[in-house]
Design a protein around this motif. Structure first.
Motif, PDB file in Angstrom:
ATOM      1  N   ARG A   1       4.084   2.568   1.657  1.00  0.00           N
ATOM      2  CA  ARG A   1       4.338   2.313   3.754  1.00  0.00           C
ATOM      3  C   ARG A   1       3.628   1.038   4.396  1.00  0.00           C
ATOM      4  O   ARG A   1       3.687   1.898   5.529  1.00  0.00           O
ATOM      5  CB  ARG A   1       3.573   3.819   3.717  1.00  0.00           C
ATOM      6  CG  ARG A   1       4.299   5.368   3.661  1.00  0.00           C
ATOM      7  CD  ARG A   1       5.388   5.463   3.839  1.00  0.00           C
ATOM      8  NE  ARG A   1       6.273   6.790   3.550  1.00  0.00           N
ATOM      9  CZ  ARG A   1       6.902   6.544   3.039  1.00  0.00           C
ATOM     10  NH1 ARG A   1       7.731   5.240   2.547  1.00  0.00           N
ATOM     11  NH2 ARG A   1       8.058   7.196   2.400  1.00  0.00           N
ATOM     12  N   SER A   2       2.495  -0.159   3.851  1.00  0.00           N
ATOM     13  CA  SER A   2       2.700  -0.628   4.416  1.00  0.00           C
ATOM     14  C   SER A   2       2.410  -1.756   3.618  1.00  0.00           C
ATOM     15  O   SER A   2       2.549  -2.108   2.280  1.00  0.00           O
ATOM     16  CB  SER A   2       1.241  -0.990   5.331  1.00  0.00           C
ATOM     17  OG  SER A   2       0.487   0.442   4.223  1.00  0.00           O
TER      18      SER A   2
ATOM     19  N   ASP B   1       1.729  -8.641   8.723  1.00  0.00           N
ATOM     20  CA  ASP B   1       1.507  -7.057   8.366  1.00  0.00           C
ATOM     21  C   ASP B   1       2.392  -6.560   8.850  1.00  0.00           C
ATOM     22  O   ASP B   1       3.069  -6.894  10.078  1.00  0.00           O
ATOM     23  CB  ASP B   1       0.467  -7.272   9.135  1.00  0.00           C
ATOM     24  CG  ASP B   1      -0.987  -8.052   8.789  1.00  0.00           C
ATOM     25  OD1 ASP B   1      -0.441  -8.453   7.957  1.00  0.00           O
ATOM     26  OD2 ASP B   1      -1.647  -8.453   9.370  1.00  0.00           O
ATOM     27  N   TYR B   2       3.023  -5.731   8.559  1.00  0.00           N
ATOM     28  CA  TYR B   2       3.626  -4.378   8.398  1.00  0.00           C
ATOM     29  C   TYR B   2       2.722  -3.164   8.077  1.00  0.00           C
ATOM     30  O   TYR B   2       3.145  -2.255   6.572  1.00  0.00           O
ATOM     31  CB  TYR B   2       5.265  -4.552   7.638  1.00  0.00           C
ATOM     32  CG  TYR B   2       5.679  -6.072   7.412  1.00  0.00           C
ATOM     33  CD1 TYR B   2       6.776  -5.317   8.837  1.00  0.00           C
ATOM     34  CD2 TYR B   2       5.115  -6.659   6.887  1.00  0.00           C
ATOM     35  CE1 TYR B   2       7.048  -7.360   8.373  1.00  0.00           C
ATOM     36  CE2 TYR B   2       6.026  -8.386   7.082  1.00  0.00           C
ATOM     37  CZ  TYR B   2       7.122  -8.041   7.444  1.00  0.00           C
ATOM     38  OH  TYR B   2       8.035  -9.252   8.474  1.00  0.00           O
ATOM     39  N   PRO B   3       2.281  -2.567   8.906  1.00  0.00           N
ATOM     40  CA  PRO B   3       1.499  -1.392   9.091  1.00  0.00           C
ATOM     41  C   PRO B   3       2.353  -0.580   8.556  1.00  0.00           C
ATOM     42  O   PRO B   3       2.007   0.635   8.094  1.00  0.00           O
ATOM     43  CB  PRO B   3       0.053  -1.622   9.872  1.00  0.00           C
ATOM     44  CG  PRO B   3       1.020  -1.962  11.388  1.00  0.00           C
ATOM     45  CD  PRO B   3       2.018  -3.150  10.877  1.00  0.00           C
ATOM     46  N   ARG B   4       3.618  -0.323   8.897  1.00  0.00           N
ATOM     47  CA  ARG B   4       4.330   1.195   9.152  1.00  0.00           C
ATOM     48  C   ARG B   4       5.323   0.886   8.946  1.00  0.00           C
ATOM     49  O   ARG B   4       5.740  -0.653   8.921  1.00  0.00           O
ATOM     50  CB  ARG B   4       4.680   2.272  10.248  1.00  0.00           C
ATOM     51  CG  ARG B   4       2.696   2.604  10.514  1.00  0.00           C
ATOM     52  CD  ARG B   4       2.949   3.338  11.838  1.00  0.00           C
ATOM     53  NE  ARG B   4       3.744   4.053  12.087  1.00  0.00           N
ATOM     54  CZ  ARG B   4       3.898   5.390  11.892  1.00  0.00           C
ATOM     55  NH1 ARG B   4       2.618   6.077  11.651  1.00  0.00           N
ATOM     56  NH2 ARG B   4       5.246   5.996  12.108  1.00  0.00           N
TER      57      ARG B   4
ATOM     58  N   GLU C   1       0.103   4.685   4.782  1.00  0.00           N
ATOM     59  CA  GLU C   1       0.780   3.448   6.391  1.00  0.00           C
ATOM     60  C   GLU C   1      -1.002   2.796   6.918  1.00  0.00           C
ATOM     61  O   GLU C   1      -1.923   2.885   6.037  1.00  0.00           O
ATOM     62  CB  GLU C   1       1.077   4.313   7.422  1.00  0.00           C
ATOM     63  CG  GLU C   1       2.259   5.200   7.650  1.00  0.00           C
ATOM     64  CD  GLU C   1       2.704   5.801   8.530  1.00  0.00           C
ATOM     65  OE1 GLU C   1       1.690   5.902   9.639  1.00  0.00           O
ATOM     66  OE2 GLU C   1       4.048   6.131   9.065  1.00  0.00           O
ATOM     67  N   ASN C   2      -0.713   1.425   7.469  1.00  0.00           N
ATOM     68  CA  ASN C   2      -1.987   1.292   7.634  1.00  0.00           C
ATOM     69  C   ASN C   2      -3.068   0.793   6.810  1.00  0.00           C
ATOM     70  O   ASN C   2      -4.607   0.375   6.483  1.00  0.00           O
ATOM     71  CB  ASN C   2      -2.919   2.296   8.730  1.00  0.00           C
ATOM     72  CG  ASN C   2      -2.310   2.693  10.339  1.00  0.00           C
ATOM     73  OD1 ASN C   2      -1.381   1.310  10.548  1.00  0.00           O
ATOM     74  ND2 ASN C   2      -2.459   3.997  10.557  1.00  0.00           N
ATOM     75  N   PHE C   3      -2.628   0.428   5.506  1.00  0.00           N
ATOM     76  CA  PHE C   3      -3.023  -0.210   4.337  1.00  0.00           C
ATOM     77  C   PHE C   3      -3.176   0.492   4.473  1.00  0.00           C
ATOM     78  O   PHE C   3      -5.165  -0.006   3.699  1.00  0.00           O
ATOM     79  CB  PHE C   3      -3.363  -1.806   5.388  1.00  0.00           C
ATOM     80  CG  PHE C   3      -2.902  -2.566   5.707  1.00  0.00           C
ATOM     81  CD1 PHE C   3      -1.561  -2.863   5.555  1.00  0.00           C
ATOM     82  CD2 PHE C   3      -2.837  -2.390   7.665  1.00  0.00           C
ATOM     83  CE1 PHE C   3      -0.524  -3.910   6.271  1.00  0.00           C
ATOM     84  CE2 PHE C   3      -2.029  -3.314   8.271  1.00  0.00           C
ATOM     85  CZ  PHE C   3      -0.802  -3.969   7.681  1.00  0.00           C
TER      86      PHE C   3
ATOM     87  N   LYS D   1       1.954  -6.143   3.808  1.00  0.00           N
ATOM     88  CA  LYS D   1       1.429  -7.864   4.236  1.00  0.00           C
ATOM     89  C   LYS D   1       2.184  -8.754   2.792  1.00  0.00           C
ATOM     90  O   LYS D   1       2.437  -8.381   1.869  1.00  0.00           O
ATOM     91  CB  LYS D   1       0.104  -8.129   3.963  1.00  0.00           C
ATOM     92  CG  LYS D   1      -1.033  -7.307   5.271  1.00  0.00           C
ATOM     93  CD  LYS D   1      -2.395  -7.726   4.900  1.00  0.00           C
ATOM     94  CE  LYS D   1      -3.060  -7.037   5.771  1.00  0.00           C
ATOM     95  NZ  LYS D   1      -4.840  -6.448   5.777  1.00  0.00           N
TER      96      LYS D   1
ATOM     97  N   TRP E   1       1.290  -0.605   0.445  1.00  0.00           N
ATOM     98  CA  TRP E   1      -0.045  -0.027  -0.210  1.00  0.00           C
ATOM     99  C   TRP E   1       1.288   1.199   0.138  1.00  0.00           C
ATOM    100  O   TRP E   1       1.599   1.364   0.419  1.00  0.00           O
ATOM    101  CB  TRP E   1      -1.378  -0.251   1.137  1.00  0.00           C
ATOM    102  CG  TRP E   1      -1.992  -1.191   1.304  1.00  0.00           C
ATOM    103  CD1 TRP E   1      -3.356  -0.528   0.812  1.00  0.00           C
ATOM    104  CD2 TRP E   1      -1.963  -2.445   2.058  1.00  0.00           C
ATOM    105  NE1 TRP E   1      -3.945  -1.652   1.557  1.00  0.00           N
ATOM    106  CE2 TRP E   1      -3.473  -2.914   1.099  1.00  0.00           C
ATOM    107  CE3 TRP E   1      -0.873  -3.405   1.750  1.00  0.00           C
ATOM    108  CZ2 TRP E   1      -3.570  -4.195   1.757  1.00  0.00           C
ATOM    109  CZ3 TRP E   1      -1.195  -4.402   1.977  1.00  0.00           C
ATOM    110  CH2 TRP E   1      -2.996  -4.833   2.358  1.00  0.00           C
TER     111      TRP E   1
END
Length: 195
Positions: A45-46, A76-79, A20-22, A48, A17
């Motif tokens: 910035r994010s 998951d890597y939200p940031r 951030e935060n998907f 999965k 994405w």
């Protein structure tokens, strides 16, 4: 990487994405991506990561698999801080192959070109000095089996160096071969890559 190589490695899926935060623009990938900007992204910035039992991924700070490396294991890597502590940028990524933990083996050498004292490892070490490696530097490395990530500092911190049997035939004769952007050959912790 051709289709046959990908089939041998198993399934690989990464969704990115732009925010951030998907949030924001998103795209799914089943193969490597040499330059995210060619897909219309200015940044990532994010992320999965979904993958099969034989893979993880590695992200790079610059296009064409250059610059600082980031291990991208399933999750998951939200940031950006979730995959990196010091670089906001990730512009290319690819899958990596690894074997069962019981098969993982790597040899560290105190000099370039596999010279000098050597240390063979089959397990994770949060501190190489604590296990008897006297130097903060590892001038050459040979991956006998599996895939590993070496870190600049103890406790799996700092620059990450992805070490694979399938790249360079597992032989890293000097620190420039295990990192395209290595400022130092300092390696103080190492672990096996997990799925």
């Amino acid at each position: 990487m051709n289709t046959q190589q990908m089939e041998q490695m198993g399934k690989f899926k990464i969704t990115v994405w732009e925010e951030e935060n998907f949030q924001g623009k998103r795209c799914e990938f089943m193969l490597e991506c040499q330059n995210i900007m060619e897909r219309g992204f200015n940044k990532i910035r994010s992320i999965k990561v979904e993958n099969g039992p034989l893979l993880a991924g590695v992200g790079y700070e610059y296009p064409e698999f250059q610059g600082q490396q980031f291990i991208l294991e399933k999750g998951d890597y939200p940031r950006f801080e979730a995959w990196s502590g010091n670089s906001r940028d990730l512009f290319s990524f690819r899958p990596i192959k690894f074997s069962n933990h019981s098969d993982s083996k790597v040899t560290l050498y105190e000099c370039e070109d596999f010279q000098g004292r050597k240390f063979e490892l089959c397990d994770d070490y949060p501190s190489l000095q604590a296990m008897g490696w006297c130097s903060k530097e590892v001038p050459s490395i040979k991956v006998n089996s599996g895939a590993w990530v070496a870190y600049q500092f103890p406790g799996y911190r700092g620059y990450q160096y992805i070490l694979e049997r399938d790249r360079h035939q597992g032989e890293y004769r000097n620190y420039n071969e295990y990192s395209t952007q290595a400022h130092t050959n300092q390696v103080q912790s190492i672990r096996r890559i997990q799925h």
